[in-house]
Design an enzyme around this catalytic site. Structure first.
Site, PDB file in Angstrom:
ATOM      1  N   LYS A  35       2.405   1.223  -9.549  1.00 27.45           N
ATOM      2  CA  LYS A  35       1.188   1.240  -9.742  1.00 27.45           C
ATOM      3  C   LYS A  35      -0.076   2.013 -10.667  1.00 27.45           C
ATOM      4  CE  LYS A  35      -0.113   0.327  -5.105  1.00 27.45           C
ATOM      5  NZ  LYS A  35       1.536   0.506  -4.685  1.00 27.45           N
ATOM      6  N   ARG A  65      -7.121  -1.843   0.040  1.00 27.18           N
ATOM      7  CA  ARG A  65      -5.180  -2.792   0.963  1.00 27.18           C
ATOM      8  C   ARG A  65      -5.550  -2.783   2.328  1.00 27.18           C
ATOM      9  NH1 ARG A  65      -3.171   2.567  -1.205  1.00 27.18           N
ATOM     10  NH2 ARG A  65      -1.225   3.317  -1.157  1.00 27.18           N
ATOM     11  N   ARG A 109      10.784  11.066  -7.024  1.00 25.85           N
ATOM     12  CA  ARG A 109       9.420  11.190  -7.721  1.00 25.85           C
ATOM     13  C   ARG A 109       8.696  11.945  -7.467  1.00 25.85           C
ATOM     14  NH1 ARG A 109       4.879   6.789  -5.773  1.00 25.85           N
ATOM     15  NH2 ARG A 109       4.076   7.314  -3.971  1.00 25.85           N
ATOM     16  N   ARG A 164       4.508  14.398  -3.411  1.00 29.40           N
ATOM     17  CA  ARG A 164       3.925  14.382  -2.561  1.00 29.40           C
ATOM     18  C   ARG A 164       4.632  14.892  -0.697  1.00 29.40           C
ATOM     19  NH1 ARG A 164       1.498   9.573  -4.074  1.00 29.40           N
ATOM     20  NH2 ARG A 164       1.612   9.249  -1.592  1.00 29.40           N
ATOM     21  N   ARG A 218       4.731   3.411   5.084  1.00 34.95           N
ATOM     22  CA  ARG A 218       4.391   3.018   4.366  1.00 34.95           C
ATOM     23  C   ARG A 218       3.941   1.757   3.664  1.00 34.95           C
ATOM     24  NH1 ARG A 218       4.717   8.553   1.107  1.00 34.95           N
ATOM     25  NH2 ARG A 218       3.796   6.730  -1.227  1.00 34.95           N
TER      26      ARG A 218
HETATM   27  P1  ADP Z   1       1.457   4.457  -2.704  1.00 36.99           P
HETATM   28  O1  ADP Z   1       0.652   3.526  -3.165  1.00 36.99           O
HETATM   29  O2  ADP Z   1       2.168   5.318  -3.069  1.00 36.99           O
HETATM   30  O3  ADP Z   1       1.619   4.523  -0.467  1.00 36.99           O
HETATM   31  P2  ADP Z   1      -0.966   6.462  -2.139  1.00 36.99           P
HETATM   32  O4  ADP Z   1      -1.395   7.570  -3.016  1.00 36.99           O
HETATM   33  O5  ADP Z   1      -1.959   5.061  -2.792  1.00 36.99           O
HETATM   34  O6  ADP Z   1       0.171   5.816  -2.332  1.00 36.99           O
HETATM   35  O7  ADP Z   1      -1.767   6.309  -1.078  1.00 36.99           O
HETATM   36  C1  ADP Z   1      -1.101   7.299  -0.056  1.00 36.99           C
HETATM   37  C2  ADP Z   1      -1.446   7.608   0.564  1.00 36.99           C
HETATM   38  O8  ADP Z   1      -3.255   7.763   1.253  1.00 36.99           O
HETATM   39  C3  ADP Z   1      -1.413   5.846   2.192  1.00 36.99           C
HETATM   40  O9  ADP Z   1      -0.258   5.905   2.998  1.00 36.99           O
HETATM   41  C4  ADP Z   1      -2.568   6.098   2.958  1.00 36.99           C
HETATM   42  O10 ADP Z   1      -2.395   6.938   4.576  1.00 36.99           O
HETATM   43  C5  ADP Z   1      -3.648   6.457   1.852  1.00 36.99           C
HETATM   44  N1  ADP Z   1      -4.343   5.647   1.620  1.00 36.99           N
HETATM   45  C6  ADP Z   1      -4.651   5.221  -0.053  1.00 36.99           C
HETATM   46  N2  ADP Z   1      -5.069   4.514  -0.511  1.00 36.99           N
HETATM   47  C7  ADP Z   1      -5.922   3.758   1.208  1.00 36.99           C
HETATM   48  C8  ADP Z   1      -7.048   2.698   1.081  1.00 36.99           C
HETATM   49  N3  ADP Z   1      -7.159   2.116  -0.167  1.00 36.99           N
HETATM   50  N4  ADP Z   1      -6.798   2.233   2.525  1.00 36.99           N
HETATM   51  C9  ADP Z   1      -6.744   3.194   3.648  1.00 36.99           C
HETATM   52  N5  ADP Z   1      -5.689   3.850   2.937  1.00 36.99           N
HETATM   53  C10 ADP Z   1      -5.294   4.983   2.134  1.00 36.99           C
END
Ligand code: ADP
Ligand code: ZN
Length: 228
Positions: A23, A98, A137, A171, A182
């Site tokens: 994404k 999400r 990554r 990360r 996750r």
């Molecule tokens: P990825 O899609 O690879 O898990 P992100 O950078 O989108 O990585 O998200 C990293 C973390 O940030 C998630 O595991 C969560 O803890 C938090 N997070 C990100 N976006 C949301 C969201 N919309 N709602 C709740 N937690 C979120």
């Protein structure tokens, strides 16, 4: 067209898919190619953690454990960013919504602004491949370009192709245990959004297991069509 005044509203795209589906990579590409703004709640939360804001303090441990940050915090952060002037060009939501609660909040926000979702695009991948993808990554610490040890290495080891910087970042939550958590969270709380957007008639799907450039080309076509 029947002669009525057509008011252009900023297009809104959502990228759906599990962690590691690509994404972020694809949202950056759409930002560069089409001028839309990439809105990543993950990036916004990591910035809040780094800045030590109240939201960041509340989010830190949850993120490190691979859980989802509370809807209240995420919605507040998103809303704040969405009202910035540059977002009038159109936005690509990456990692938001999400949960169903976040999706409903987004619907409300957009309705208030007279906007709608042009497309929610689901990036379809094999779960089994995601752990390997994520654990390899890294990103450029300067320009944010994304790389992968196997799938997308830098041309010169340790040097960003785009800006020449040599400081690469990985990360804290890209380790095997956190990634598994996750993925579990994704299936439980986020995957139901595919049906949610299908019900609204805005869902599009795409096989995201192939070459990055091929996926980019397909996605670009979908976005161009749905933006119009
Ligand atoms: P990825 O899609 O690879 O898990 P992100 O950078 O989108 O990585 O998200 C990293 C973390 O940030 C998630 O595991 C969560 O803890 C938090 N997070 C990100 N976006 C949301 C969201 N919309 N709602 C709740 N937690 C979120
Ligand atoms: Zn760079």
């Amino acid at each position: 067209m029947d002669g009525a005044q057509v008011t252009a509203t900023a297009p809104v795209f959502i990228l759906l898919g599990p962690p590691g589906a690509g994404k972020g990579t694809q949202a950056r590409m759409l930002q560069d190619a089409h001028g839309f703004v990439q809105l990543s709640t993950g990036d916004l939360l990591r910035a809040a953690v780094a800045a030590g804001t109240d939201a960041g303090k509340a989010a830190k441990a949850v993120m490190e454990a691979g859980g989802l940050v509370s809807d209240d915090i995420v919605i507040a952060i998103l809303k704040d960013r969405l009202t910035d002037e540059d977002c009038a060009r159109g936005v690509i939501l990456d990692g938001f919504p999400r949960t169903t609660g976040q999706a409903e909040a987004l619907d409300e926000l957009l309705a208030e602004a007279g906007q709608h979702i042009n497309a929610a695009i689901s990036l379809e991948v094999d779960d089994a491949a995601m752990v390997a993808r994520i654990s390899g990554r890294f990103t450029c610490g300067n320009c944010g370009e994304g790389y992968h040890d196997v799938h997308k290495p830098t041309a010169v080891l340790g040097t960003c192709d785009k800006c020449g910087n040599t400081h690469m970042k990985r990360r804290a939550d890209d380790n095997a245990e956190t990634v598994a958590q996750r993925l579990t969270e994704y299936h439980k709380k986020t995957a139901p959004l595919i049906a949610y957007y299908e019900g609204k008639g805005v869902l599009q799907s795409l096989d995201a297991m192939g070459e990055i450039d091929a996926i980019t080309a397909t996605l670009s076509g979908m976005v161009r069509e749905a933006a119009g």
